[in-house]
Every structure is written in structure tokens, then in C-alpha cells.
Design a protein around this motif. Structure first.
Motif, PDB file in Angstrom:
ATOM      1  N   THR A 144      50.543  53.165  42.443  1.00  0.00           N
ATOM      2  CA  THR A 144      51.000  51.660  43.183  1.00  0.00           C
ATOM      3  C   THR A 144      50.043  50.551  43.126  1.00  0.00           C
ATOM      4  N   SER A 145      48.825  50.849  42.954  1.00  0.00           N
ATOM      5  CA  SER A 145      47.833  49.984  43.170  1.00  0.00           C
ATOM      6  C   SER A 145      47.433  49.322  41.717  1.00  0.00           C
ATOM      7  N   SER A 146      47.950  50.003  40.493  1.00  0.00           N
ATOM      8  CA  SER A 146      47.596  49.792  39.220  1.00  0.00           C
ATOM      9  C   SER A 146      48.363  48.592  38.744  1.00  0.00           C
ATOM     10  N   LYS A 147      47.815  47.489  38.115  1.00  0.00           N
ATOM     11  CA  LYS A 147      48.753  46.357  37.750  1.00  0.00           C
ATOM     12  C   LYS A 147      49.384  46.665  36.380  1.00  0.00           C
ATOM     13  N   ARG A 148      48.616  47.722  35.690  1.00  0.00           N
ATOM     14  CA  ARG A 148      49.253  48.003  34.215  1.00  0.00           C
ATOM     15  C   ARG A 148      50.407  48.698  34.439  1.00  0.00           C
ATOM     16  N   VAL A 149      50.770  49.472  35.746  1.00  0.00           N
ATOM     17  CA  VAL A 149      51.717  50.395  36.105  1.00  0.00           C
ATOM     18  C   VAL A 149      52.895  49.270  36.864  1.00  0.00           C
ATOM     19  N   MET A 150      52.319  48.602  38.090  1.00  0.00           N
ATOM     20  CA  MET A 150      53.129  47.764  38.597  1.00  0.00           C
ATOM     21  C   MET A 150      53.209  46.227  38.540  1.00  0.00           C
ATOM     22  N   GLY A 151      52.409  45.939  37.569  1.00  0.00           N
ATOM     23  CA  GLY A 151      52.425  44.509  37.153  1.00  0.00           C
ATOM     24  C   GLY A 151      52.109  43.777  38.474  1.00  0.00           C
ATOM     25  N   LYS A 152      53.117  42.615  38.853  1.00  0.00           N
ATOM     26  CA  LYS A 152      52.733  41.544  39.786  1.00  0.00           C
ATOM     27  C   LYS A 152      53.188  42.428  41.213  1.00  0.00           C
ATOM     28  N   PHE A 153      53.811  43.467  41.296  1.00  0.00           N
ATOM     29  CA  PHE A 153      54.014  44.097  42.426  1.00  0.00           C
ATOM     30  C   PHE A 153      53.280  45.282  42.775  1.00  0.00           C
ATOM     31  N   ALA A 154      51.871  45.378  42.072  1.00  0.00           N
ATOM     32  CA  ALA A 154      51.091  46.089  42.687  1.00  0.00           C
ATOM     33  C   ALA A 154      50.484  46.023  44.062  1.00  0.00           C
ATOM     34  N   ASN A 155      49.881  46.972  44.788  1.00  0.00           N
ATOM     35  CA  ASN A 155      49.514  46.744  46.232  1.00  0.00           C
ATOM     36  C   ASN A 155      48.418  45.612  46.222  1.00  0.00           C
ATOM     37  N   SER A 156      48.715  44.948  47.283  1.00  0.00           N
ATOM     38  CA  SER A 156      47.627  43.922  47.573  1.00  0.00           C
ATOM     39  C   SER A 156      46.165  44.608  48.064  1.00  0.00           C
ATOM     40  N   ARG A 157      45.141  43.706  48.205  1.00  0.00           N
ATOM     41  CA  ARG A 157      43.916  44.406  48.513  1.00  0.00           C
ATOM     42  C   ARG A 157      43.995  44.838  50.021  1.00  0.00           C
ATOM     43  N   LEU A 158      44.725  44.096  50.962  1.00  0.00           N
ATOM     44  CA  LEU A 158      44.815  44.647  52.219  1.00  0.00           C
ATOM     45  C   LEU A 158      45.784  45.972  52.239  1.00  0.00           C
ATOM     46  N   ASP A 159      46.806  46.076  51.607  1.00  0.00           N
ATOM     47  CA  ASP A 159      47.626  47.412  51.328  1.00  0.00           C
ATOM     48  C   ASP A 159      46.825  48.419  50.847  1.00  0.00           C
ATOM     49  N   ARG A 160      45.853  48.017  49.918  1.00  0.00           N
ATOM     50  CA  ARG A 160      45.060  49.102  49.295  1.00  0.00           C
ATOM     51  C   ARG A 160      43.902  49.602  50.512  1.00  0.00           C
ATOM     52  N   ILE A 161      43.342  48.862  51.340  1.00  0.00           N
ATOM     53  CA  ILE A 161      42.579  49.327  52.278  1.00  0.00           C
ATOM     54  C   ILE A 161      43.274  50.073  53.319  1.00  0.00           C
ATOM     55  N   MET A 162      44.451  49.529  53.761  1.00  0.00           N
ATOM     56  CA  MET A 162      45.323  50.255  54.818  1.00  0.00           C
ATOM     57  C   MET A 162      45.559  51.605  54.407  1.00  0.00           C
ATOM     58  N   LEU A 163      46.021  51.509  53.199  1.00  0.00           N
ATOM     59  CA  LEU A 163      46.631  53.154  52.431  1.00  0.00           C
ATOM     60  C   LEU A 163      45.394  53.872  52.248  1.00  0.00           C
ATOM     61  N   TRP A 164      44.284  53.426  51.655  1.00  0.00           N
ATOM     62  CA  TRP A 164      43.228  54.326  51.502  1.00  0.00           C
ATOM     63  C   TRP A 164      42.663  54.937  52.916  1.00  0.00           C
ATOM     64  N   LEU A 165      42.545  54.172  54.107  1.00  0.00           N
ATOM     65  CA  LEU A 165      42.194  54.562  55.453  1.00  0.00           C
ATOM     66  C   LEU A 165      43.214  55.599  55.957  1.00  0.00           C
ATOM     67  N   ILE A 166      44.724  55.430  55.770  1.00  0.00           N
ATOM     68  CA  ILE A 166      45.330  56.392  56.180  1.00  0.00           C
ATOM     69  C   ILE A 166      45.242  57.693  55.306  1.00  0.00           C
ATOM     70  N   ALA A 167      44.967  57.642  54.020  1.00  0.00           N
ATOM     71  CA  ALA A 167      45.013  58.914  53.101  1.00  0.00           C
ATOM     72  C   ALA A 167      43.697  59.509  53.540  1.00  0.00           C
ATOM     73  N   ILE A 168      42.678  58.991  53.949  1.00  0.00           N
ATOM     74  CA  ILE A 168      41.422  59.712  54.202  1.00  0.00           C
ATOM     75  C   ILE A 168      41.463  60.258  55.542  1.00  0.00           C
ATOM     76  N   ILE A 169      42.260  59.547  56.411  1.00  0.00           N
ATOM     77  CA  ILE A 169      42.369  60.138  57.763  1.00  0.00           C
ATOM     78  C   ILE A 169      43.421  61.706  57.537  1.00  0.00           C
ATOM     79  N   VAL A 170      44.349  61.513  56.668  1.00  0.00           N
ATOM     80  CA  VAL A 170      45.555  62.666  56.600  1.00  0.00           C
ATOM     81  C   VAL A 170      44.766  63.782  55.862  1.00  0.00           C
ATOM     82  N   VAL A 171      43.832  63.264  54.917  1.00  0.00           N
ATOM     83  CA  VAL A 171      43.249  64.344  54.191  1.00  0.00           C
ATOM     84  C   VAL A 171      42.049  65.031  55.037  1.00  0.00           C
TER      85      VAL A 171
END
Length: 217
Positions: free
Chosen positions: A177-204
């Protein structure tokens, strides 16, 4: 956390929306489709979280509060009767039955949609790739039943496997979902990526702590 997040359902809910075969050349259609997918996944995950949380709260209120240690699944049903009434065991068994049926259907559909997606195809139970994905999901689960003597231990092991598999699903979807090659203009923004990575790290991290506590005793 594997049972609460249910990683396979993340793929399934995405497939349900995408299988509608919308006109993806129209940007407004894509935006609307992504909105529906967001709300479909969010609401379903929220309902799943509420149900799992309710199970934990009921267990804490009935067993933990009365200092009762449950060693077998059948024991849980028997102990509910004197604490919550005569119909508690029946409701407990019925809930387990419906939960098993629901898990069977969703896991099979998720496996079929993932395997079909590898070949660039939508979920179609009449298609060979979808059928192979469903079988690849059901056969290991069926085989595991013959090697598990204690249903409660089997339930715990299944959640451990889900917890181990959960990081793979999270990081894979973050990448896609963060890859522009896959999602194009609908890829996750930088803020989305930061929040999602933080959540992922907490869950893991929670999963790793749980596994460490089980291994270390």
C-alpha cells in the motif's frame, strides 16, 4: 493478537470490494471503491475486536475473579453453568459451533482469494486456482485435528501460529500500500506510513513478548 486482528481477513475484505469488477480507468470510481473498502474493513475489524474483547472480559469476570483455572475447553463450559446459569453451557457450545463455521468459511475464502490473486485472478470457487487455495487452507487444518488431543491446547497453538503469521501480513500490506508502483497516486502518504509502521512495530512487539513468555515459562 492474532485472533483479534485476524490477518487473513485483511486480504478477504480487500478481495470482496475488488471482485465487483469496477471501471478502474475512472479515477472517481477508484476513489469510491477505496472508500468502501476502508469502511468495510474498519467496521468488520471493529466488530471482531468488540467480540474478542467481550470474550476476554467475560472470562475475567467469571474465571479470574473466582480464582478458577481452566485447563480444558469442556471444563470452561461446565464451570459457566453454576456461575452464569443452566443455559450457559449450551450458549457456550453454540457460540463455539458458530465461531468454527464462521472461521471455516472466511479462512477458506481468504485462502482461495489469496491463491487466485497470485495468478491475477479474482476469487471464483469454480476456478482451479481458487479451489487449490481453499484446499491449501483446509487440508493442514484438518490434518492438525488428528494430532491434537486437547482442544484447548489446539486453540492456543492456532492463536500462536496466527500471531507468528501476523507480522508477515502487516509488513507485506504496508509495503504494497506504500508502493507507488502498485498503488500509484493512491499510495500511503508519509504521515500514513509513519503511523502504520508505529502500529505494526507495537503489534509485533506484543506478539514477541507473548511468545517469549510462553517459551521462557
Amino acid at each position: 493478537l492474532g485472533a483479534i486482528v485476524m490477518p487473513h481477513n485483511l486480504f478477504l475484505h480487500s478481495e470482496i470490494i475488488q471482485s465487483k469488477q469496477y471501471n478502474l480507468a475512472d479515477e472517481s470510481v477508484v476513489i469510491r471503491q477505496l472508500k468502501y473498502e476502508f469502511w468495510d474493513t474498519s467496521i468488520s475489524m471493529l466488530v471482531g475486536w468488540a467480540i474478542n474483547s467481550a470474550m476476554v472480559l467475560v472470562a475475567a469476570a467469571t474465571f479470574f475473579q473466582h480464582h478458577i483455572q481452566v485447563a480444558e475447553l469442556e471444563q470452561a463450559g461446565q464451570l459457566l453453568s453454576p456461575l452464569l446459569g443452566n443455559s450457559a453451557s449450551f450458549v457456550f457450545a453454540l457460540a463455539l459451533l458458530f465461531a468454527g463455521i464462521s472461521a471455516l468459511v472466511t479462512a477458506g475464502m481468504a485462502g482461495g482469494s489469496i491463491f487466485a490473486g497470485i495468478f491475477g485472478e479474482p476469487y471464483n470457487i469454480h476456478d482451479l486456482h481458487t479451489q487449490l487455495g481453499v484446499l491449501a487452507t483446509f487440508i493442514p487444518a484438518l490434518m492438525a485435528i488428528f494430532f491434537i488431543n486437547n482442544p484447548l491446547q489446539g486453540l492456543i497453538y492456532s492463536q500462536m501460529l496466527l500471531s507468528i503469521q501476523l507480522p508477515l501480513t502487516i509488513f507485506l500490506q504496508l509495503y504494497l500500500t506504500s508502493s507507488k508502483r502498485v498503488m500509484g497516486k493512491f499510495a500511503n502518504s508519509r504521515l500514513d506510513r509513519i503511523m502504520l509502521w508505529l502500529i505494526a512495530i507495537i503489534v509485533v512487539s506484543f506478539n514477541l513478548l507473548l511468545l517469549w513468555s510462553l517459551v521462557s515459562g
